[in-house]
Design an enzyme around this catalytic site. Structure first.
Site, PDB file in Angstrom:
ATOM      1  N   SER A 128      57.752   2.300 -12.209  1.00  0.00           N
ATOM      2  CA  SER A 128      57.381   1.460 -11.282  1.00  0.00           C
ATOM      3  C   SER A 128      56.620   2.263 -10.155  1.00  0.00           C
ATOM      4  O   SER A 128      57.047   2.647  -9.951  1.00  0.00           O
ATOM      5  CB  SER A 128      58.687   0.818 -10.311  1.00  0.00           C
ATOM      6  OG  SER A 128      58.974   0.345  -9.215  1.00  0.00           O
ATOM      7  N   TYR A 156      67.354   3.621  -7.302  1.00  0.00           N
ATOM      8  CA  TYR A 156      66.681   2.901  -8.166  1.00  0.00           C
ATOM      9  C   TYR A 156      65.095   3.602  -8.837  1.00  0.00           C
ATOM     10  O   TYR A 156      65.224   3.846 -10.320  1.00  0.00           O
ATOM     11  CB  TYR A 156      66.543   1.576  -7.920  1.00  0.00           C
ATOM     12  CG  TYR A 156      65.491   1.104  -9.148  1.00  0.00           C
ATOM     13  CD1 TYR A 156      65.668   0.482 -10.177  1.00  0.00           C
ATOM     14  CD2 TYR A 156      64.049   0.328  -8.259  1.00  0.00           C
ATOM     15  CE1 TYR A 156      64.089  -0.177 -10.766  1.00  0.00           C
ATOM     16  CE2 TYR A 156      63.184   0.176  -9.087  1.00  0.00           C
ATOM     17  CZ  TYR A 156      63.021  -0.528  -9.794  1.00  0.00           C
ATOM     18  OH  TYR A 156      62.233  -1.015 -10.866  1.00  0.00           O
ATOM     19  N   LYS A 160      63.900   5.969 -12.189  1.00  0.00           N
ATOM     20  CA  LYS A 160      62.295   5.771 -12.848  1.00  0.00           C
ATOM     21  C   LYS A 160      61.750   6.813 -13.152  1.00  0.00           C
ATOM     22  O   LYS A 160      60.565   7.057 -14.090  1.00  0.00           O
ATOM     23  CB  LYS A 160      62.273   4.562 -12.536  1.00  0.00           C
ATOM     24  CG  LYS A 160      62.339   3.275 -12.301  1.00  0.00           C
ATOM     25  CD  LYS A 160      61.579   2.520 -13.156  1.00  0.00           C
ATOM     26  CE  LYS A 160      62.280   1.305 -13.855  1.00  0.00           C
ATOM     27  NZ  LYS A 160      62.299   0.649 -14.956  1.00  0.00           N
TER      28      LYS A 160
END
Ligand code: UPG
Length: 692
Positions: A128, A156, A160
């Site tokens: 992302s 989050y 990643k």
């Protein structure tokens, strides 16, 4: 098909995963999906099957479940993995960071360990733009290149980045083996243009587009625009919105790139997947209002914590190396999102639809689905044979059916509730001539071939279903079957669609059949083989007492081998003109006759769906007070009193009314036209069961 490489897609039931599966199959790859369904629904996979006309093996497995995941590697020859599965809500990740680290990091580790064990070394990772954090902290990093320093600002994003680091370490440990593509997505939006798959967030959507769509369909009151005091054209933040189909195509481009690399050369490389063009919140808002034709109410509120001014991609590396760039702009994404939102206002999450497993294992393609309202009118349908398993009127079952899928596959099958094809009813001696050739079907009924013989649809698992709730009272279930000529005694590859529409208010179940053939013409005659028993409520295991009437007592005469003689005879059965019905007894009268709707007609239509839906048979049981009306667009109907019923049932426990084409029409010049489907044409038929 260019290749048959099998790709394991983790998180393939989700938003980006499901769109990528479509593109993979279109590009000749086969897919296996693994998903724990914690934030997605199997219905997306069932719809993918119909959209792609492919069976898609599915495993409900959590990636942290080593043994469950290993089974997938054992059962499939996996060539590469595209890894989408993961928790993805920024806000939530700040509340439950351990859950995010555990799920995203551990799940990936288990997956990579198994890949190593099974020598699967091609990996595409769903990363992302969030790994960059706030790129505006640097002077010249907008648009953001891959070289931009990384610095995620929430758990989050940390997961990643953590996975990216694991992948880089893994590659460095065996540089000649691992081929890894790290794809950093910007803001995916839109939906597949078919309207069949799209984003289906649980609860209140976090993201801009899903939120706007829910306001537009009336699920939420208004949009809150988080701040208009940014240093942008209109004061709202800028993002690089990318159509999910473009994004999906980026995965195919990267997989092909990895495929093309020399066998003994590894790679681990990052690519931004974005358009390179930034849009403000208010610009996207305007595009969506234009696409939907709705002026969505909105209110400007304060800034959302963590939001930054501008996240726009520099996608040059992907353009140059992957030969990929976006083709669909924000207005197209909004148009496709609007189609998805209006055709599926509650996404895949519908009231009045539920699923159970017809198999002992959790086999998703062997499910039974139930549609409608339990207390009023409800149907249960199986993938196997697109079979009507149960039909309940005011809570009472009125048909024969089994609880388990395997029970439908007994050798002495009676086609209970099944879709009958390719050719319902008898073909004399199993022979026909077509396409300049003579065909011989396996004899399975006296001297004849019956109900499609050994390739009968009742024993085939259909793809799908697509389940929908288009109005308050209607529920639809659409199934598809690809019946290839290689797997059939019939010529031509056939694509069949069976559509059930249940109306709770009118207590009607409509069944529509359509089919198209490729390469060569085929004989076709499709129907539904439900056995009705209108008095099960009173524990009756017999049709005795059922009062029936038919539209016409004119019937096709048959010889001792049940083959038409060419004559028309009058049967002893009450018609609608008679004052008294025929009452079925315990022993008789017994019928297994093909009746004409209009004995003077010479049917030659291959698609009857444009015809009036004509009432052909009524049945009523005075004890239960349930009345059934069978209507159809077809030229004939078989009435069968179930005198040979077996397979766990007794003779005369149920009766069938099977609308269709004339028995053995394929061998009668006069009627052939109604049963030969040629390439380019559409076969069509409609049946309706109505209760009162
Ligand atoms: N926004 C609103 N109102 C809403 C929702 C969003 O004004 O109800 C604004 C928000 O402030 C932002 C823009 O819309 O300016 C886009 O927000 P959103 O759709 O939530 O996307 P992002 O916050 O940009 O984050 C997405 C993903 C994230 C990913 C990132 C990459 O959610 O996982 O890392 O895009 O750019």
């Amino acid at each position: 098909m260019t290749t048959q490489k099998r790709v394991l897609v983790t998180g393939g039931a989700g938003y980006i995963g499901s769109h990528t599966v479509v593109e993979l199959i279109e590009n000749g790859y086969e897919c296996v999906i693994v998903d724990n369904l914690c934030n997605s629904s199997y219905d997306s996979v069932a719809r993918l099957e119909i959209l792609t006309k492919h069976h898609i093996p599915f495993y409900k497995v959590d990636l942290c479940d080593h043994d469950g995941l290993e089974k997938v590697f054992q059962e499939h020859n996996i060539d590469s993995v595209i890894h989408f599965a993961g928790l993805k809500a920024v806000g939530e990740s700040t509340q439950i960071p351990l859950t995010y680290y555990h799920n995203n990091i551990l799940g990936t580790l288990v997956l990579l360990e198994l890949m190593q064990k099974y020598h699967v070394e091609k990996f595409v990772f769903s990363s992302s733009a969030t790994v960059y954090g706030d790129a505006t902290r640097f002077p010249d990093m907008i648009p953001i290149p891959e070289e931009c320093p990384l610095g995620p600002t929430n758990p989050y994003g940390q997961t990643k980045l953590g996975i990216e680091n694991i992948l880089r370490d893994l590659y460095n440990s065996q540089k000649d083996i691992w081929k890894v593509a790290i794809l950093r997505y910007f803001n995916p939006i839109g939906a597949h243009p078919s309207g069949l798959i799209g984003e289906d967030p649980l609860g209140i959507p976090n993201n801009l587009l899903p939120y706007m769509a829910q306001v537009a369909v009336g699920r939420r009151e208004k949009l809150y625009v988080f701040g208009n005091d940014y240093d942008s054209r209109d004061g709202t933040p800028i993002r690089d919105y990318i159509h999910v189909v473009d994004l999906a195509k980026g995965h195919i481009a990267s997989l092909k790139y990895l495929d093309a690399i020399d066998q003994k050369t590894g790679i681990c490389r990052e690519w931004n997947l974005g358009s390179g063009t930034g849009s403000t919140v208010l610009e996207v808002y305007r595009a969506f209002c234009d696409a939907s034709g709705i002026e969505i109410p909105y209110e400007i509120t304060g800034r959302r914590a963590g939001d930054v001014l501008n996240l726009t991609a520099k996608p040059d590396r992907a353009t140059k190396e992957l030969k990929w760039k976006t083709e669909l702009d924000v207005s197209i994404a909004c148009k496709d999102l609007w189609k998805w939102a209006t055709e599926n206002p509650f996404g895949y999450q519908l009231n009045g639809i539920s699923a159970t497993f017809g198999t002992d294992e959790e086999e998703f393609d062997g499910r039974f689905v139930t549609i409608g309202s339990g207390s009023r009118f409800q149907a249960t349908i199986a993938n196997l044979g697109a079979t009507l398993v149960d039909l309940k009127v005011d809570g009472q079952s009125v048909v024969l059916g089994y609880e388990k899928e395997s029970q439908y596959l007994t050798p002495d099958t009676c086609y209970i509730g099944a879709t009958i094809g390719r050719y319902a009813n008898r073909i004399a001696h199993g022979k026909f001539a077509l396409n300049g050739k003579d065909y011989q079907l396996t004899i399975n009924n006296g001297v004849n071939a019956n109900h499609g013989s050994i390739g009968s649809f009742h024993a085939k698992r259909f793809l799908g279903p697509i389940l929908k709730n288009p109005t308050k009272d209607t529920f639809t279930a659409e199934y598809a079957l690809i019946d290839n000529s290689e797997d059939s005694e019939f010529p031509g590859s056939l694509q069949v669609i069976v559509n059930y529409t249940l109306n709770v208010a009118t207590k009607t179940l409509d069944i529509e059949y359509t089919a198209q053939v490729e390469v060569e013409a085929t004989p076709i005659n499709m129907t539904n083989h439900t056995y009705f028993n209108l008095n099960k409520l009173y524990g009756s295991d017999s049709i005795a007492g059922t009062e029936i009437k038919v539209i016409s007592n004119k019937s096709i005469d048959v010889d001792e081998n049940v083959i038409p003689t060419g004559k028309i005879v009058d049967r002893e059965i009450a018609t609608f003109d008679d004052s008294k019905p025929t009452v079925l007894g315990k022993e008789g009268p017994d019928y297994d006759y093909n009746f004409f709707v209009d004995a003077t007609a010479t049917p030659n239509q291959i698609d009857t769906r444009g015809n009036e839906l004509k009432l052909v048979t009524t049945a009523y049981h005075p004890e239960s007070n349930i009345k059934l009306e069978v209507s159809s667009t077809e030229p004939s109907y078989q009435v069968y009193t179930g005198d040979w019923l077996c397979a766990g049932f007794h003779p005369r426990q149920g009766f069938a009314v099977e609308p269709g084409r004339y028995v053995n029409a394929i061998n009668q010049d006069k009627y052939k036209g109604s049963v030969i489907l040629k390439p380019g044409e559409t076969f069509g038929a409609k049946i309706q069961y109505k209760f009162s």
